[in-house]
Design an enzyme around this catalytic site. Structure first.
Site, PDB file in Angstrom:
ATOM      1  N   ALA A  64       0.855  -1.185   0.000  1.00 30.31           N
ATOM      2  CA  ALA A  64       0.000   0.000   0.000  1.00 30.31           C
ATOM      3  C   ALA A  64       0.893   1.239   0.000  1.00 30.31           C
ATOM      4  CB  ALA A  64      -0.873  -0.014   1.248  1.00 30.31           C
ATOM      5  N   GLY A 103       0.513  -5.207   0.628  1.00 33.45           N
ATOM      6  CA  GLY A 103      -0.488  -5.239  -0.428  1.00 33.45           C
ATOM      7  C   GLY A 103       0.073  -5.800  -1.728  1.00 33.45           C
ATOM      8  N   GLU A 106      -0.219  -9.348  -1.491  1.00 33.92           N
ATOM      9  CA  GLU A 106      -1.660  -9.655  -1.527  1.00 33.92           C
ATOM     10  C   GLU A 106      -2.199  -9.613  -2.958  1.00 33.92           C
ATOM     11  OE1 GLU A 106      -2.391  -6.771   1.616  1.00 33.92           O
ATOM     12  OE2 GLU A 106      -3.471  -8.300   2.738  1.00 33.92           O
ATOM     13  N   GLU A 126       3.341  -5.766   7.519  1.00 35.48           N
ATOM     14  CA  GLU A 126       2.426  -4.813   8.165  1.00 35.48           C
ATOM     15  C   GLU A 126       2.618  -4.724   9.669  1.00 35.48           C
ATOM     16  OE1 GLU A 126       1.706  -6.892   5.793  1.00 35.48           O
ATOM     17  OE2 GLU A 126       0.366  -5.967   4.324  1.00 35.48           O
TER      18      GLU A 126
HETATM   19  N1  CAA Z   1       4.453   3.536   0.429  1.00 38.75           N
HETATM   20  C1  CAA Z   1       4.903   4.770   0.120  1.00 38.75           C
HETATM   21  N2  CAA Z   1       6.206   5.057  -0.092  1.00 38.75           N
HETATM   22  C2  CAA Z   1       7.083   4.059   0.006  1.00 38.75           C
HETATM   23  C3  CAA Z   1       6.689   2.749   0.334  1.00 38.75           C
HETATM   24  C4  CAA Z   1       5.300   2.501   0.540  1.00 38.75           C
HETATM   25  N3  CAA Z   1       4.828   1.283   0.819  1.00 38.75           N
HETATM   26  N4  CAA Z   1       7.780   1.963   0.374  1.00 38.75           N
HETATM   27  C5  CAA Z   1       8.833   2.755   0.079  1.00 38.75           C
HETATM   28  N5  CAA Z   1       8.409   4.025  -0.146  1.00 38.75           N
HETATM   29  C6  CAA Z   1       9.232   5.181  -0.547  1.00 38.75           C
HETATM   30  C7  CAA Z   1      10.200   5.596   0.546  1.00 38.75           C
HETATM   31  O1  CAA Z   1       9.610   6.510   1.428  1.00 38.75           O
HETATM   32  C8  CAA Z   1      11.315   6.229  -0.250  1.00 38.75           C
HETATM   33  O2  CAA Z   1      10.885   7.516  -0.617  1.00 38.75           O
HETATM   34  P1  CAA Z   1      11.947   8.701  -0.784  1.00 38.75           P
HETATM   35  O3  CAA Z   1      12.881   8.282  -1.870  1.00 38.75           O
HETATM   36  O4  CAA Z   1      11.106   9.883  -1.092  1.00 38.75           O
HETATM   37  O5  CAA Z   1      12.642   8.792   0.530  1.00 38.75           O
HETATM   38  C9  CAA Z   1      11.346   5.393  -1.528  1.00 38.75           C
HETATM   39  O6  CAA Z   1      10.070   4.745  -1.599  1.00 38.75           O
HETATM   40  C10 CAA Z   1      12.420   4.340  -1.546  1.00 38.75           C
HETATM   41  O7  CAA Z   1      12.332   3.575  -0.343  1.00 38.75           O
HETATM   42  P2  CAA Z   1      13.628   3.035   0.394  1.00 38.75           P
HETATM   43  O8  CAA Z   1      14.603   4.147   0.570  1.00 38.75           O
HETATM   44  O9  CAA Z   1      13.168   2.310   1.592  1.00 38.75           O
HETATM   45  O10 CAA Z   1      14.202   2.027  -0.725  1.00 38.75           O
HETATM   46  P3  CAA Z   1      14.872   0.612  -0.558  1.00 38.75           P
HETATM   47  O11 CAA Z   1      15.196   0.167  -1.927  1.00 38.75           O
HETATM   48  O12 CAA Z   1      15.934   0.655   0.486  1.00 38.75           O
HETATM   49  O13 CAA Z   1      13.721  -0.335   0.037  1.00 38.75           O
HETATM   50  C11 CAA Z   1      11.558  -1.333   0.168  1.00 38.75           C
HETATM   51  C12 CAA Z   1      12.587  -0.603  -0.716  1.00 38.75           C
HETATM   52  C13 CAA Z   1      12.095  -2.700   0.561  1.00 38.75           C
HETATM   53  C14 CAA Z   1      10.301  -1.482  -0.646  1.00 38.75           C
HETATM   54  C15 CAA Z   1      11.302  -0.515   1.460  1.00 38.75           C
HETATM   55  O14 CAA Z   1      11.015   0.814   1.090  1.00 38.75           O
HETATM   56  C16 CAA Z   1      10.153  -1.012   2.299  1.00 38.75           C
HETATM   57  O15 CAA Z   1      10.313  -1.914   3.087  1.00 38.75           O
HETATM   58  N6  CAA Z   1       8.971  -0.367   2.141  1.00 38.75           N
HETATM   59  C17 CAA Z   1       7.812  -0.628   2.982  1.00 38.75           C
HETATM   60  C18 CAA Z   1       7.115  -1.869   2.584  1.00 38.75           C
HETATM   61  C19 CAA Z   1       5.900  -2.065   3.438  1.00 38.75           C
HETATM   62  O16 CAA Z   1       5.907  -1.917   4.647  1.00 38.75           O
HETATM   63  N7  CAA Z   1       4.805  -2.441   2.778  1.00 38.75           N
HETATM   64  C20 CAA Z   1       3.585  -2.732   3.440  1.00 38.75           C
HETATM   65  C21 CAA Z   1       2.720  -1.537   3.373  1.00 38.75           C
HETATM   66  S1  CAA Z   1       1.280  -1.749   4.319  1.00 38.75           S
HETATM   67  C22 CAA Z   1       0.237  -2.607   3.329  1.00 38.75           C
HETATM   68  O17 CAA Z   1       0.543  -2.970   2.239  1.00 38.75           O
HETATM   69  C23 CAA Z   1      -1.098  -2.804   4.001  1.00 38.75           C
HETATM   70  C24 CAA Z   1      -2.056  -3.593   3.238  1.00 38.75           C
HETATM   71  O18 CAA Z   1      -2.210  -4.774   3.448  1.00 38.75           O
HETATM   72  C25 CAA Z   1      -2.950  -2.935   2.291  1.00 38.75           C
END
Ligand code: CAA
Length: 694
Positions: A64, A103, A106, A126
């Site tokens: 998400a 997501g 998912e 999450e």
């Molecule tokens: N939503 C919005 N922005 C996100 C994001 C997300 N899920 N994941 C990463 N970003 C953004 C970061 O804020 C960052 O932005 P900036 O460049 O502006 O700072 C950019 O993407 C790059 O992120 P990283 O610096 O973390 O890049 P990375 O390559 O080191 O890691 C990643 C990439 C592994 C995807 C890491 O960003 C990560 O773990 N993200 C979160 C993943 C997460 O928690 N997903 C679950 C979301 S909740 C959900 O999905 C609920 C549901 O069931 C509906």
């Protein structure tokens, strides 16, 4: 049609939808809408028999869009998108080339088949954001691989490799061309007719699976601590056994929405973005190129230096570990081998991996051995004279353009830099102990340090797997400068009437793993004593304990007693009598404090110092300060860091409490900082501040 986030192409009768929503293909409202339109278009197109969902970039889908959480929901919601994918009369195949998280996984679970490249990572993280999967993860994953295997993935939030995913039956591993294999799979499913839907599977949800899941759930309940989402996760997963799919989905969603509004989840999401924002340093844009770092050197093979050398070796960077004598380097080198040895013994590292890493660490005697390094990190004795002498010598041996870093934890980096003829190449790299474990890296930037040196330090921090935060040059930088306030506050509390175990209990009750006095006993009271002596400051109780040789665990007694090497301290009537005597000598009538009062008295002065740090530009943003505390000092993640916590308390409340503390103690340094007063008067919080320009 708003299709910019999804590109459509076709191979024969198979359509390929390539998601392209940089940087990480998060499921923004635009992407969700585009997916709906794509699936509807495919379902209606007689020329298309099946759909492959693929993605461009390093992520399949990172989940998400977390930045949308907390805002009014925008249709179509993710569960609706996924129901549409699953209900598509034509097979939909996920081709996962990178991370599929939250997501994102998912989406893949709603598809009729999942293929993954070896580099793919699959996870439902999450839990780390204080929530639970909210788009069917708790219902579809147990149906696909069984709840006893699905639950640990959701409980830890740790992603698994594609190989492990294949072993669990979550994906099919593809080592060749992923798209080609996905197209072939789509054709195969299309030939079989209406695809099987995960939501209809029940054969994995057996009695034995339920029993195994309930055993894991019992264990998780016992360990769930302050986080409400572990309990919600259990409830949701249990629904996979007890409820029909649509009702299980609805129950999961209700729990997800409730958790989203929880302050603890808000704090965790705040921390996620704060950590990432910290890597965007005002004044250093993406155009500033980091210097190449192929070889490193570390000066000093004590616990700290050895740990830093391990960080380089762990990241695959060859490093020379340097001491002044053969005896010292032999000892330091052996300590590094032993530390890796613990990991081998625990089973978290293979012997081959240990040998590989040890091979990257070259022991050496004398500073000249640093000459071929692109970066040298000095981790010698914490004394200005020693540091300046080392930097003067390094200046002579290091090649032009090499970065000269000091691991000092509070000394003036500009004064150290001034011992060289190249202050622009000098930076502070403040690792936290144990350096090979702790995530925080404070990058200390005196005004003269070149921008590309800071950019290199940031890139290095990420390469070493650290959380880097750039801070200005002042005594103690961000973390230790604020910690000093807490230490002083803890001493004041003792004199005012609290006892060590009461203070520690209030702090662990707040969520820290350890209270300040247990921590001091673990680290050794003599460290602070030495610092106080060098600064000419005093702390009546702490000084009296050190004068009595009570340095903490290593001497068997400090604030607490540690009989026969015990690691948990016991209350010591002698110490309590000593504290009461000191209160009496100071004419203080002791009184009792509630846990809330103790927390306020300890944390408010830290927040105040944080405000000063922001005013002086030592930290660019409140989020940088919070990132320091979350990653270097074990501030409880679900409280978001001291500045975020202050906002939740209300800055006006903190101002009033500080004024009362200042009046009671007569300590003018407790008067609220001008920034804190201004924000409180305007009814604002730290979150309302914009980042300072460099
Ligand atoms: N939503 C919005 N922005 C996100 C994001 C997300 N899920 N994941 C990463 N970003 C953004 C970061 O804020 C960052 O932005 P900036 O460049 O502006 O700072 C950019 O993407 C790059 O992120 P990283 O610096 O973390 O890049 P990375 O390559 O080191 O890691 C990643 C990439 C592994 C995807 C890491 O960003 C990560 O773990 N993200 C979160 C993943 C997460 O928690 N997903 C679950 C979301 S909740 C959900 O999905 C609920 C549901 O069931 C509906």
């Amino acid at each position: 049609m708003p299709m910019e986030t999804v590109r459509l192409s076709q191979r024969g009768a198979v359509a390929i939808a390539t998601i392209d929503n940089p940087p990480v293909n998060a499921l923004s409202a635009a992407l969700r809408a585009a997916l709906v339109e794509t699936v509807q278009a495919i379902a209606a197109d007689p020329k298309v028999e099946a759909l492959v969902i693929a993605a461009a970039g390093r992520a399949f889908i990172a989940g998400a869009d977390i930045s949308e959480f907390g805002k009014p929901p925008v249709e179509p919601l993710l569960p609706e998108v996924l129901n549409l994918i699953e209900a598509c009369p034509k097979p939909v195949v996920a081709a996962i080339q990178g991370v599929a998280l939250g997501g994102g996984l998912e989406v893949a679970l709603a598809c009729h088949a999942r293929l993954a490249a070896p580099a793919a990572k699959l996870g439902l993280p999450e839990i780390k954001l204080g929530i639970i999967p909210g788009a069917g993860g708790t219902q579809r994953l147990p149906r696909l691989i069984g709840a006893a295997k699905a639950f640990p993935m959701m409980l830890t939030g740790e992603p698994i490799s594609a190989e492990k995913g294949a072993a669990l039956g979550l994906v099919e591993l593809v080592s060749g061309d992923l798209i080609e294999a996905a197209v072939a799979k789509a054709q195969e499913l299309a030939a079989q007719g209406v695809p099987a839907r995960t939501s209809e599977w029940t054969d994995k949800l057996t009695d034995a699976d339920r029993e195994a899941f309930e055993a894991l759930a019992k264990d998780a309940t016992a360990k769930s601590g302050d986080m409400p989402n572990a309990m919600a996760l259990i409830e949701a997963v249990r629904g996979a056994f007890t409820l029909p799919f649509p009702e299980g989905l609805a129950a999961e969603r209700a729990l997800f929405v409730r958790l989203l509004a929880d302050e603890r989840s808000k704090a965790l999401r705040y921390a996620f973005f704060a950590e990432r924002e910290a890597t965007h340093v005002p004044g250093i844009d993406a155009g500033v190129k980091p210097r190449p770092l192929a070889q490193a050197a570390v000066i000093g093979a004590g616990t700290m230096g050895g740990g830093i050398a391990m960080c380089f070796a762990n990241a695959g960077i060859p490093v020379t570990l340097i001491e002044t004598t053969q005896e010292l380097i032999d000892k330091g080198h052996a300590r590094v081998r032993d530390t890796y040895g613990f990991s081998v013994k625990r089973g978290s590292m293979s012997e081959a991996a240990r040998d590989e890493r040890m091979a990257l660490i070259t022991p050496a005697v004398g500073l000249a051995a640093a000459g071929n390094a692109d970066i040298v990190v000095e981790a010698a004795f914490e004394e200005m004279g020693v540091k300046r002498q080392i930097f003067g010598e390094l200046d002579k041996v290091m090649k032009p353009g090499a970065i000269l870093a000091t691991n000092t934890s509070y000394l003036d980096v500009a004064t150290i830099a001034a011992a060289t003829a190249r202050p622009q190449d000098v930076v502070g790299l403040h690792f936290f102990s144990p350096a090979n474990v702790m995530k925080l890296l404070e990058i200390v930037r005196p005004t003269g340090t070149a921008g590309d040196v800071v950019a290199t330090a940031l890139a290095l921090g990420r390469k070493l797997g650290k959380v880097p935060v750039v801070v200005g040059n002042c005594f103690g930088f961000v973390g230790n400068r604020m910690l000093a306030q807490r230490t002083r506050a803890a001493e004041r509390l003792l004199i005012a009437g609290a006892l060590p175990h009461e203070v520690d209990a209030a702090v662990t009750g707040f969520g820290f793993k350890m209270g300040p006095f247990a921590m001091s006993d673990l680290a050794g009271g003599d460290i602070g004593w030495r610092t106080r002596k060098s600064l000419g400051t005093k702390a009546a109780v702490a000084d009296a304990l050190c004068e009595a040789g009570r340095f903490g665990q290593k001497t068997g007694k400090g604030y607490y007693l540690y009989p026969e090497g015990a690691r948990t301290g016991q209350r010591d009537p002698e110490v309590e009598a000593l504290i009461e005597r000191i209160s009496a000598e100071k004419g203080v009538t002791r009184r009792s404090f509630t846990s809330d009062e103790i927390v306020a008295r300890l944390m408010d002065p830290m927040v105040n110092e944080g405000a000063g740090i922001l005013e002086e530009g030592i930290a660019a943003r409140p989020g940088d300060i919070d990132t320091v505390w979350l990653n270097g000092y074990n501030w409880p993640a679900w409280r978001g860091g001291p500045m975020h916590w202050a906002d939740t308390v209300g800055l006006d409340v903190i101002v009033k409490r500080l004024e009362a503390q200042a009046a009671e103690s007569g300590d003018a340094t407790l008067q609220p900082a001008p920034l804190l007063r201004r924000l409180a008067a305007e009814g604002k919080g730290f979150a309302d501040l914009k980042a300072r320009a460099a």
